[in-house]
Design a protein around this motif. Sequence first.
Motif, PDB file in Angstrom:
ATOM      1  N   ILE A 185     -72.647  29.031 -54.619  1.00 51.54           N
ATOM      2  CA  ILE A 185     -71.528  29.014 -55.569  1.00 51.54           C
ATOM      3  C   ILE A 185     -72.018  29.088 -57.002  1.00 51.54           C
ATOM      4  O   ILE A 185     -71.360  29.686 -57.875  1.00 51.54           O
ATOM      5  CB  ILE A 185     -70.637  27.764 -55.352  1.00 51.54           C
ATOM      6  CG1 ILE A 185     -69.302  27.939 -56.077  1.00 51.54           C
ATOM      7  CG2 ILE A 185     -71.344  26.499 -55.791  1.00 51.54           C
ATOM      8  CD1 ILE A 185     -68.452  29.087 -55.582  1.00 51.54           C
ATOM      9  N   ALA A 186     -73.186  28.507 -57.285  1.00 54.52           N
ATOM     10  CA  ALA A 186     -73.730  28.568 -58.646  1.00 54.52           C
ATOM     11  C   ALA A 186     -74.051  30.014 -59.029  1.00 54.52           C
ATOM     12  O   ALA A 186     -73.770  30.454 -60.151  1.00 54.52           O
ATOM     13  CB  ALA A 186     -74.972  27.697 -58.760  1.00 54.52           C
ATOM     14  N   VAL A 187     -74.622  30.771 -58.100  1.00 55.41           N
ATOM     15  CA  VAL A 187     -74.988  32.170 -58.367  1.00 55.41           C
ATOM     16  C   VAL A 187     -73.737  33.023 -58.576  1.00 55.41           C
ATOM     17  O   VAL A 187     -73.654  33.796 -59.540  1.00 55.41           O
ATOM     18  CB  VAL A 187     -75.837  32.735 -57.208  1.00 55.41           C
ATOM     19  CG1 VAL A 187     -76.014  34.247 -57.361  1.00 55.41           C
ATOM     20  CG2 VAL A 187     -77.197  32.050 -57.169  1.00 55.41           C
TER      21      VAL A 187
ATOM     22  N   ASN B 207     -69.140  28.110 -67.352  1.00 52.94           N
ATOM     23  CA  ASN B 207     -70.373  28.839 -67.675  1.00 52.94           C
ATOM     24  C   ASN B 207     -70.218  29.635 -68.957  1.00 52.94           C
ATOM     25  O   ASN B 207     -71.110  29.668 -69.814  1.00 52.94           O
ATOM     26  CB  ASN B 207     -70.736  29.794 -66.528  1.00 52.94           C
ATOM     27  CG  ASN B 207     -71.286  29.069 -65.314  1.00 52.94           C
ATOM     28  OD1 ASN B 207     -71.544  27.875 -65.358  1.00 52.94           O
ATOM     29  ND2 ASN B 207     -71.448  29.776 -64.215  1.00 52.94           N
ATOM     30  N   TYR B 208     -69.079  30.306 -69.094  1.00 51.54           N
ATOM     31  CA  TYR B 208     -68.818  31.152 -70.265  1.00 51.54           C
ATOM     32  C   TYR B 208     -68.804  30.322 -71.549  1.00 51.54           C
ATOM     33  O   TYR B 208     -69.509  30.627 -72.517  1.00 51.54           O
ATOM     34  CB  TYR B 208     -67.477  31.855 -70.067  1.00 51.54           C
ATOM     35  CG  TYR B 208     -67.012  32.702 -71.232  1.00 51.54           C
ATOM     36  CD1 TYR B 208     -67.566  33.947 -71.481  1.00 51.54           C
ATOM     37  CD2 TYR B 208     -65.990  32.259 -72.069  1.00 51.54           C
ATOM     38  CE1 TYR B 208     -67.123  34.735 -72.540  1.00 51.54           C
ATOM     39  CE2 TYR B 208     -65.539  33.025 -73.129  1.00 51.54           C
ATOM     40  CZ  TYR B 208     -66.108  34.262 -73.351  1.00 51.54           C
ATOM     41  OH  TYR B 208     -65.665  35.029 -74.398  1.00 51.54           O
ATOM     42  N   SER B 209     -68.014  29.251 -71.567  1.00 53.52           N
ATOM     43  CA  SER B 209     -67.873  28.442 -72.783  1.00 53.52           C
ATOM     44  C   SER B 209     -69.151  27.674 -73.113  1.00 53.52           C
ATOM     45  O   SER B 209     -69.470  27.473 -74.287  1.00 53.52           O
ATOM     46  CB  SER B 209     -66.697  27.469 -72.631  1.00 53.52           C
ATOM     47  OG  SER B 209     -65.471  28.160 -72.696  1.00 53.52           O
ATOM     48  N   SER B 210     -69.883  27.254 -72.106  1.00 53.76           N
ATOM     49  CA  SER B 210     -71.137  26.538 -72.369  1.00 53.76           C
ATOM     50  C   SER B 210     -72.162  27.468 -72.995  1.00 53.76           C
ATOM     51  O   SER B 210     -72.923  27.063 -73.890  1.00 53.76           O
ATOM     52  CB  SER B 210     -71.680  25.932 -71.078  1.00 53.76           C
ATOM     53  OG  SER B 210     -70.795  24.950 -70.572  1.00 53.76           O
TER      54      SER B 210
ATOM     55  N   LEU C 125     -79.167  29.736 -67.843  1.00 54.28           N
ATOM     56  CA  LEU C 125     -79.879  28.456 -67.902  1.00 54.28           C
ATOM     57  C   LEU C 125     -78.934  27.302 -67.579  1.00 54.28           C
ATOM     58  O   LEU C 125     -79.308  26.350 -66.890  1.00 54.28           O
ATOM     59  CB  LEU C 125     -80.503  28.272 -69.288  1.00 54.28           C
ATOM     60  CG  LEU C 125     -81.665  29.225 -69.621  1.00 54.28           C
ATOM     61  CD1 LEU C 125     -82.097  29.036 -71.072  1.00 54.28           C
ATOM     62  CD2 LEU C 125     -82.843  28.974 -68.684  1.00 54.28           C
ATOM     63  N   PHE C 126     -77.714  27.398 -68.090  1.00 52.42           N
ATOM     64  CA  PHE C 126     -76.721  26.357 -67.811  1.00 52.42           C
ATOM     65  C   PHE C 126     -76.424  26.288 -66.315  1.00 52.42           C
ATOM     66  O   PHE C 126     -76.414  25.199 -65.720  1.00 52.42           O
ATOM     67  CB  PHE C 126     -75.440  26.657 -68.603  1.00 52.42           C
ATOM     68  CG  PHE C 126     -74.311  25.718 -68.288  1.00 52.42           C
ATOM     69  CD1 PHE C 126     -74.240  24.476 -68.896  1.00 52.42           C
ATOM     70  CD2 PHE C 126     -73.307  26.076 -67.394  1.00 52.42           C
ATOM     71  CE1 PHE C 126     -73.202  23.596 -68.609  1.00 52.42           C
ATOM     72  CE2 PHE C 126     -72.271  25.214 -67.104  1.00 52.42           C
ATOM     73  CZ  PHE C 126     -72.217  23.967 -67.714  1.00 52.42           C
ATOM     74  N   ALA C 127     -76.179  27.439 -65.687  1.00 48.94           N
ATOM     75  CA  ALA C 127     -75.883  27.473 -64.252  1.00 48.94           C
ATOM     76  C   ALA C 127     -77.055  26.930 -63.442  1.00 48.94           C
ATOM     77  O   ALA C 127     -76.861  26.245 -62.425  1.00 48.94           O
ATOM     78  CB  ALA C 127     -75.542  28.897 -63.820  1.00 48.94           C
ATOM     79  N   LEU C 128     -78.271  27.226 -63.874  1.00 41.55           N
ATOM     80  CA  LEU C 128     -79.468  26.746 -63.176  1.00 41.55           C
ATOM     81  C   LEU C 128     -79.550  25.219 -63.227  1.00 41.55           C
ATOM     82  O   LEU C 128     -79.788  24.563 -62.206  1.00 41.55           O
ATOM     83  CB  LEU C 128     -80.712  27.366 -63.814  1.00 41.55           C
ATOM     84  CG  LEU C 128     -82.065  26.937 -63.219  1.00 41.55           C
ATOM     85  CD1 LEU C 128     -82.172  27.373 -61.762  1.00 41.55           C
ATOM     86  CD2 LEU C 128     -83.218  27.518 -64.042  1.00 41.55           C
TER      87      LEU C 128
END
Length: 526
Positions: A203-205, A371-374, A396-399
């Motif tokens: 889901i993260a990917v 993810n977008y806003s971060s 990097l945030f998603a990771l």
Amino acid sequence: MSESPLSFSLDEKIVKDVEMGNKGVDVGEMETNGIDEIATTRRIQQHTGALRYLRRGEEWLDEKMGIELQGIDRIPEVEKRPPSIINVFLMWFSMTCHVGTVPIGVLGPEFGLSLNLSIAAVVVGTVIGALLPAYTGTLGPKLGLRQIAISRYSFGFWGAKLCSVLNVIVGGGFGVVNVVVVGQILSAVSDFTMSITVGCVIIAVISYVVSVFGFKIIHTFEKYSWVAAFILLLVLIGQSAKHVDASIGSLDTGVPLAGAFLSIVAINFSSASGWCSIASDYYCNYPANTSRWLVFLLTWIGIVIPTVFTTVIGTCIGNAALTAKYEPYNEAYEDHGLGGLIREIYHPIGWSKFCLVILTFSVLGNNIAINYSSGLSLQLLGHYFHAVPRFMWSFLFALVVAILAIAGQQHLSTIVSNFVSLLGYWTISFTLVLFIEDAYFRRREGYNLVAWDQPSKLPLGIAGVSALLAGYLAGGVPGMAQTWYVGPIAEKFGPHGGDVGIYLSAAITLLVYPIMRTVEKKQTGR
């Protein structure tokens, strides 16, 4: 009767305030300053090898797949490409009507509240909390800036960096909850032969890949992604309803009961208010003369209805599993968490697995936006951060979110109860500072949008940062009730405390900011 010279339309005044800052700023000068900001970023990219290659890679991705290159730059009126205004409502419906919201509802039964009190706490907390993003979102069309960029007019250039960091932490916390829930669900689909870790990675990917495409694809995706989740959540409550028992009372009475109720209200307030630091990220393409009341109402309704709907369903299935202790549900929840519980509720098993897979994708709407806003918030930390393409920051945030989710996969309810309730102390102070600045201090002078990225023309930010810290430290900390700490005021509500930090934070912020901002403006003139 002759027409007053002040009787121009509200829309004309808004456009004038926005484009001219009500300071007589020449539009050409504004464009030059905007170009200077972009030029500074491009110069850093050209003189740094790694950044130069990343920029070329971003341009290649844009050419081949149409990813967004906009970044944090202000969007002038002539360049705005607004989606339909109804997207304001549908976007929030998709971002909140998903299975990742369900565990917040389960907390009421976990805290020992009856079904009726749990639902009351959900409604009260959500209705009040949603007022915050509903307000902050109205600043997006007016100024054409992202939410954290707007905060520079209150917190200053350097103080807004603190807001950026806090915003990323908020997004990360929500992301971790969503990823863990999906990991549990995918594990349940595999009859628990696949580890939760694999589900977290999947889901993260997917969330990251979709978020790379930016504003346009997000609005398009969010327009439709809520439909399947809404239907399946209705089926979920339908198949579990006969095991829900509203006749069972709360475990505690008196002051301890009041404390538990206050804590659940605080958690739901924080859940709904957490969007206040990103709301205008999705509105800055709307024209400056877009009705602020319309944006406010569509945002508020768009958050309240699906959040209450989904959280109450969580409360009901939590009641069946933890309060009524229906044995199959209770065992599934204790052994396999929320994913196991939902798998048990849907039946027969083939249908259950199909529903679980579809519900997995319902979380995408929420995680994509996070993810977008971060990524945007990280770009706002400075010119060198701005020079790094958004798709890299989002990666990097998603990771990091995936790693934290994997590490905390066995402690979902603890993460939800501790993390989510902590959000409210900062969101209430952040919103009140922006509100006071906009409604009082900028009521006549407007916003000089030439200055959005010029530290020397922005407020020092001492008043904003002081009010934020005072609200958190003098209000939030004494009033918080967490598993790891109960403040001296919160502990008045029984052994487990009652979370009143939000109300104390609000009171202190309302007291500190107007006084300090008045002094700051008098001393600095900005």
